[in-house]
Design a protein around this motif. Structure first.
Motif, PDB file in Angstrom:
ATOM      1  N   GLY A  54      45.785  22.227  33.185  1.00  0.00           N
ATOM      2  CA  GLY A  54      45.201  23.342  33.924  1.00  0.00           C
ATOM      3  C   GLY A  54      46.196  24.473  34.087  1.00  0.00           C
ATOM      4  O   GLY A  54      47.364  24.360  33.726  1.00  0.00           O
ATOM      5  N   THR A  55      45.716  25.554  34.664  1.00  0.00           N
ATOM      6  CA  THR A  55      46.564  26.724  34.849  1.00  0.00           C
ATOM      7  C   THR A  55      47.535  26.505  36.001  1.00  0.00           C
ATOM      8  O   THR A  55      47.333  25.625  36.846  1.00  0.00           O
ATOM      9  CB  THR A  55      45.706  27.970  35.153  1.00  0.00           C
ATOM     10  N   VAL A  56      48.556  27.315  36.051  1.00  0.00           N
ATOM     11  CA  VAL A  56      49.541  27.251  37.135  1.00  0.00           C
ATOM     12  C   VAL A  56      48.845  27.466  38.476  1.00  0.00           C
ATOM     13  O   VAL A  56      49.065  26.715  39.432  1.00  0.00           O
ATOM     14  CB  VAL A  56      50.666  28.297  36.930  1.00  0.00           C
ATOM     15  N   PHE A  57      47.987  28.486  38.544  1.00  0.00           N
ATOM     16  CA  PHE A  57      47.338  28.781  39.815  1.00  0.00           C
ATOM     17  C   PHE A  57      46.423  27.635  40.250  1.00  0.00           C
ATOM     18  O   PHE A  57      46.374  27.291  41.427  1.00  0.00           O
ATOM     19  CB  PHE A  57      46.574  30.099  39.759  1.00  0.00           C
ATOM     20  N   THR A  58      45.706  27.038  39.317  1.00  0.00           N
ATOM     21  CA  THR A  58      44.846  25.897  39.654  1.00  0.00           C
ATOM     22  C   THR A  58      45.681  24.751  40.201  1.00  0.00           C
ATOM     23  O   THR A  58      45.301  24.103  41.179  1.00  0.00           O
ATOM     24  CB  THR A  58      44.045  25.443  38.419  1.00  0.00           C
ATOM     25  N   TRP A  59      46.825  24.500  39.579  1.00  0.00           N
ATOM     26  CA  TRP A  59      47.732  23.439  40.042  1.00  0.00           C
ATOM     27  C   TRP A  59      48.218  23.745  41.459  1.00  0.00           C
ATOM     28  O   TRP A  59      48.185  22.886  42.340  1.00  0.00           O
ATOM     29  CB  TRP A  59      48.901  23.324  39.066  1.00  0.00           C
ATOM     30  N   MET A  60      48.629  24.987  41.682  1.00  0.00           N
ATOM     31  CA  MET A  60      49.117  25.375  43.002  1.00  0.00           C
ATOM     32  C   MET A  60      47.997  25.285  44.040  1.00  0.00           C
ATOM     33  O   MET A  60      48.209  24.796  45.155  1.00  0.00           O
ATOM     34  CB  MET A  60      49.674  26.804  42.953  1.00  0.00           C
ATOM     35  N   LEU A  61      46.812  25.746  43.670  1.00  0.00           N
ATOM     36  CA  LEU A  61      45.683  25.729  44.584  1.00  0.00           C
ATOM     37  C   LEU A  61      45.281  24.303  44.944  1.00  0.00           C
ATOM     38  O   LEU A  61      44.915  24.025  46.079  1.00  0.00           O
ATOM     39  CB  LEU A  61      44.507  26.483  43.973  1.00  0.00           C
ATOM     40  N   SER A  62      45.395  23.394  44.002  1.00  0.00           N
ATOM     41  CA  SER A  62      45.057  21.999  44.308  1.00  0.00           C
ATOM     42  C   SER A  62      46.045  21.420  45.323  1.00  0.00           C
ATOM     43  O   SER A  62      45.646  20.646  46.202  1.00  0.00           O
ATOM     44  CB  SER A  62      44.995  21.149  43.043  1.00  0.00           C
ATOM     45  N   ILE A  63      47.292  21.803  45.245  1.00  0.00           N
ATOM     46  CA  ILE A  63      48.275  21.349  46.230  1.00  0.00           C
ATOM     47  C   ILE A  63      47.901  21.873  47.616  1.00  0.00           C
ATOM     48  O   ILE A  63      47.896  21.119  48.597  1.00  0.00           O
ATOM     49  CB  ILE A  63      49.705  21.804  45.828  1.00  0.00           C
ATOM     50  N   ALA A  64      47.548  23.151  47.687  1.00  0.00           N
ATOM     51  CA  ALA A  64      47.157  23.738  48.971  1.00  0.00           C
ATOM     52  C   ALA A  64      45.870  23.098  49.488  1.00  0.00           C
ATOM     53  O   ALA A  64      45.739  22.813  50.684  1.00  0.00           O
ATOM     54  CB  ALA A  64      46.977  25.250  48.821  1.00  0.00           C
ATOM     55  N   ARG A  65      44.935  22.859  48.595  1.00  0.00           N
ATOM     56  CA  ARG A  65      43.655  22.265  48.989  1.00  0.00           C
ATOM     57  C   ARG A  65      43.866  20.868  49.556  1.00  0.00           C
ATOM     58  O   ARG A  65      43.298  20.517  50.596  1.00  0.00           O
ATOM     59  CB  ARG A  65      42.722  22.229  47.779  1.00  0.00           C
ATOM     60  N   TYR A  66      44.677  20.056  48.893  1.00  0.00           N
ATOM     61  CA  TYR A  66      44.915  18.697  49.398  1.00  0.00           C
ATOM     62  C   TYR A  66      45.630  18.722  50.743  1.00  0.00           C
ATOM     63  O   TYR A  66      45.355  17.903  51.611  1.00  0.00           O
ATOM     64  CB  TYR A  66      45.675  17.851  48.375  1.00  0.00           C
ATOM     65  N   ARG A  67      46.535  19.663  50.931  1.00  0.00           N
ATOM     66  CA  ARG A  67      47.208  19.769  52.233  1.00  0.00           C
ATOM     67  C   ARG A  67      46.219  20.193  53.316  1.00  0.00           C
ATOM     68  O   ARG A  67      46.251  19.680  54.426  1.00  0.00           O
ATOM     69  CB  ARG A  67      48.381  20.753  52.150  1.00  0.00           C
ATOM     70  N   ALA A  68      45.332  21.113  52.963  1.00  0.00           N
ATOM     71  CA  ALA A  68      44.304  21.533  53.917  1.00  0.00           C
ATOM     72  C   ALA A  68      43.382  20.362  54.267  1.00  0.00           C
ATOM     73  O   ALA A  68      43.015  20.181  55.432  1.00  0.00           O
ATOM     74  CB  ALA A  68      43.498  22.694  53.347  1.00  0.00           C
ATOM     75  N   LEU A  69      43.030  19.562  53.277  1.00  0.00           N
ATOM     76  CA  LEU A  69      42.204  18.375  53.544  1.00  0.00           C
ATOM     77  C   LEU A  69      42.911  17.412  54.491  1.00  0.00           C
ATOM     78  O   LEU A  69      42.290  16.864  55.410  1.00  0.00           O
ATOM     79  CB  LEU A  69      41.853  17.655  52.241  1.00  0.00           C
ATOM     80  N   ASP A  70      44.208  17.217  54.270  1.00  0.00           N
ATOM     81  CA  ASP A  70      44.982  16.352  55.170  1.00  0.00           C
ATOM     82  C   ASP A  70      44.945  16.883  56.596  1.00  0.00           C
ATOM     83  O   ASP A  70      44.762  16.116  57.543  1.00  0.00           O
ATOM     84  CB  ASP A  70      46.441  16.249  54.711  1.00  0.00           C
TER      85      ASP A  70
END
Length: 177
Positions: free
Chosen positions: A69-85
């Motif tokens: 995936g793209t860099v931004f998608t990778w970064m966004l997934s990290i932020a999304r998982y932290r938000a879910l936590d």
């Protein structure tokens, strides 16, 4: 912008370049914050999620794999998982309306996307099948896990994952045109 700008900055970040990391932050933080705020509904929690996400990005920049995936998608997934936590920890899920936003497929603050980018995103979202659009909306805007989307949409987990995967692939193709 993705390939020409974000990838080299992430590579430099992996090498410990603080200036590159700061530029990566400046280019992506507004969009990432908008997603976290949409998910968490509380600015202080969105700030915490984004701060934690960027710390993880700094420490794990060398683990990014271009083929996934793209860099931004990778970064966004990290932020999304932290938000879910954070959602789970603070039990803010009860404050989240699970219904699909019929006004706009994705609501962000105005600094995150330009009008043209937002229009293109809305047009691309409009081209998706309704089930794909709803599954993506529930997962990426409301921050639900795949299992929670499964329960909300009353469809099998494999189907939910397929809708999300195919929908994201269609969005990526549409947005790259």
């Amino acid at each position: 912008m993705e390939h020409e700008t974000l990838f080299p900055l992430l590579c430099e970040t992996a090498n410990g370049n603080k200036t590159a990391f700061a530029e990566l932050y400046n280019l992506t933080s507004a969009q990432m914050y908008a997603v976290a705020l949409k998910m968490l509904k509380r600015p202080e929690l969105a700030d915490e999620a984004i701060q934690d996400a960027y710390i993880k990005i700094w420490h794990n920049a060398g683990q990014y794999q271009r083929g996934k995936g793209t860099v931004f998608t990778w970064m966004l997934s990290i932020a999304r998982y932290r938000a879910l936590d954070l959602m789970r920890y603070h039990k803010v899920r009860n404050e989240v309306d699970l219904s699909e936003d019929t006004h706009s497929p994705v609501s962000t603050d105005e600094s995150a996307l330009s009008d043209a980018e937002l229009q293109k995103l809305e047009a691309c979202m409009g081209e998706l099948e309704p089930s794909q659009r709803q599954a993506i909306h529930l997962a990426y805007v409301n921050g639900l896990s795949h299992q929670e989307v499964e329960a909300h949409m009353a469809s099998p987990l494999g189907t939910i994952k397929s809708w999300i995967r195919r929908g994201l692939q269609s969005l990526q193709r549409c947005l790259s045109l």
